[in-house]
Design a protein around this motif. Structure first.
Motif, PDB file in Angstrom:
ATOM      1  N   ASP A   1       0.091  34.735  26.625  1.00 42.75           N
ATOM      2  CA  ASP A   1      -0.552  33.926  27.671  1.00 42.75           C
ATOM      3  C   ASP A   1       0.516  33.544  28.685  1.00 42.75           C
ATOM      4  OD1 ASP A   1      -2.728  34.089  26.009  1.00 42.75           O
ATOM      5  OD2 ASP A   1      -2.831  31.963  25.557  1.00 42.75           O
ATOM      6  N   ASN A   2       0.337  33.960  29.949  1.00 42.02           N
ATOM      7  CA  ASN A   2       1.413  33.769  30.902  1.00 42.02           C
ATOM      8  C   ASN A   2       0.927  33.971  32.321  1.00 42.02           C
ATOM      9  OD1 ASN A   2       4.276  34.119  32.064  1.00 42.02           O
ATOM     10  ND2 ASN A   2       4.650  33.911  29.858  1.00 42.02           N
ATOM     11  N   LEU A   3       1.584  33.328  33.260  1.00 43.22           N
ATOM     12  CA  LEU A   3       1.381  33.595  34.678  1.00 43.22           C
ATOM     13  C   LEU A   3       2.377  34.685  35.059  1.00 43.22           C
ATOM     14  CD1 LEU A   3       0.058  32.880  37.410  1.00 43.22           C
ATOM     15  CD2 LEU A   3       1.949  31.266  37.757  1.00 43.22           C
ATOM     16  N   LEU A   4       1.864  35.866  35.429  1.00 45.78           N
ATOM     17  CA  LEU A   4       2.711  36.990  35.804  1.00 45.78           C
ATOM     18  C   LEU A   4       2.766  37.123  37.313  1.00 45.78           C
ATOM     19  CD1 LEU A   4       1.531  39.702  33.266  1.00 45.78           C
ATOM     20  CD2 LEU A   4       3.562  38.226  33.116  1.00 45.78           C
ATOM     21  N   THR A   5       3.953  37.412  37.823  1.00 41.97           N
ATOM     22  CA  THR A   5       4.159  37.619  39.251  1.00 41.97           C
ATOM     23  C   THR A   5       4.741  39.011  39.458  1.00 41.97           C
ATOM     24  OG1 THR A   5       4.596  35.264  39.550  1.00 41.97           O
ATOM     25  CG2 THR A   5       5.323  36.744  41.319  1.00 41.97           C
ATOM     26  N   ALA A   6       4.083  39.803  40.317  1.00 40.06           N
ATOM     27  CA  ALA A   6       4.540  41.157  40.632  1.00 40.06           C
ATOM     28  C   ALA A   6       4.977  41.201  42.088  1.00 40.06           C
ATOM     29  CB  ALA A   6       3.417  42.162  40.378  1.00 40.06           C
ATOM     30  N   LYS A   7       6.212  41.674  42.312  1.00 42.45           N
ATOM     31  CA  LYS A   7       6.789  41.738  43.662  1.00 42.45           C
ATOM     32  C   LYS A   7       7.082  43.188  44.011  1.00 42.45           C
ATOM     33  CE  LYS A   7       8.857  37.193  43.360  1.00 42.45           C
ATOM     34  NZ  LYS A   7       9.902  36.356  43.892  1.00 42.45           N
TER      35      LYS A   7
ATOM     36  N   ASP B   1       8.691  44.736  40.538  1.00 44.21           N
ATOM     37  CA  ASP B   1       9.167  43.999  39.371  1.00 44.21           C
ATOM     38  C   ASP B   1       8.109  42.992  38.968  1.00 44.21           C
ATOM     39  OD1 ASP B   1      11.730  45.234  39.160  1.00 44.21           O
ATOM     40  OD2 ASP B   1      12.403  44.027  40.867  1.00 44.21           O
ATOM     41  N   ILE B   2       7.839  42.919  37.667  1.00 42.51           N
ATOM     42  CA  ILE B   2       6.859  41.968  37.139  1.00 42.51           C
ATOM     43  C   ILE B   2       7.614  40.936  36.313  1.00 42.51           C
ATOM     44  CG2 ILE B   2       4.823  41.642  35.692  1.00 42.51           C
ATOM     45  CD1 ILE B   2       4.103  44.580  36.300  1.00 42.51           C
ATOM     46  N   PHE B   3       7.436  39.673  36.685  1.00 43.62           N
ATOM     47  CA  PHE B   3       8.145  38.573  36.039  1.00 43.62           C
ATOM     48  C   PHE B   3       7.183  37.681  35.263  1.00 43.62           C
ATOM     49  CE2 PHE B   3      10.618  39.762  39.745  1.00 43.62           C
ATOM     50  CZ  PHE B   3      11.885  39.867  39.221  1.00 43.62           C
TER      51      PHE B   3
ATOM     52  N   GLY C   1      10.699  33.438  34.334  1.00 45.07           N
ATOM     53  CA  GLY C   1      11.614  34.105  35.246  1.00 45.07           C
ATOM     54  C   GLY C   1      12.192  35.398  34.709  1.00 45.07           C
ATOM     55  N   LYS C   2      11.908  35.738  33.455  1.00 46.38           N
ATOM     56  CA  LYS C   2      12.424  36.978  32.874  1.00 46.38           C
ATOM     57  C   LYS C   2      11.544  38.153  33.268  1.00 46.38           C
ATOM     58  CE  LYS C   2      14.772  34.790  29.050  1.00 46.38           C
ATOM     59  NZ  LYS C   2      14.900  34.688  27.594  1.00 46.38           N
TER      60      LYS C   2
END
Length: 157
Positions: A108-114, A130-132, A136-137
């Motif tokens: 369960d996580n908020l994922l951020t893709a840049k 990159d997917i964080f 922040g990892k």
């Protein structure tokens, strides 16, 4: 009706400034992003950042981690959004290759893709995304090749 560039439309959409009379030549938000809950949070010329809030109940595989296919879709959404900002009306594009490297499991996580371009060509462009995780990892890295389509090849897409 007010016709906006993709970049202007997306920036207004992020700020919640879209009105019924505003439109652009592509469809945003996309149906797959609405279905999965992927949100565009930042966009620039050739770049995009998207997020999804994942849950085990909705997005997990048989092992209880977030399904890798969802990470692929998240990256594809970021890359597609980034590339759409450089596509004028009458042109379109398609992914011709996508490769993912998984580095860490996601629960369960908020994922951020840049997403950003490695090379922007006339016909082929290469992107990295990159997917964080929320700590922040880096959870994954995706590279993709996108082909820009013009003329008859863009018709009907």
């Amino acid at each position: 009706m007010t016709k906006l560039s993709i970049l202007e439309y997306l920036n207004r959409m992020i700020k919640g400034e879209i009105t019924d009379d505003m439109h652009t030549h592509m469809h945003y938000p996309t149906q797959i992003s609405k279905t999965l809950g992927i949100n565009i949070i930042e966009v620039g010329l050739g770049t995009a950042t998207v997020q999804i809030n994942t849950t085990k109940e909705k997005h997990s595989n048989q092992q209880g981690t977030i399904h890798g296919g969802l990470l692929c879709e998240l990256a594809d959404a970021a890359i597609g959004t980034a590339h759409s900002t450089v596509i004028p009306e009458g042109e379109t594009f398609t992914s011709v290759e996508l490769k993912i490297n998984f580095y860490r499991p996601v629960f369960d996580n908020l994922l951020t893709a840049k997403a950003s371009p490695l090379h922007s060509g006339k016909n082929l462009s290469h992107y990295v995304c990159d997917i964080f995780r929320s700590d922040g990892k880096k959870a994954a890295m995706v590279t993709s090749t996108v082909m820009t389509l013009r003329g008859d090849k863009a018709t009907g897409r």
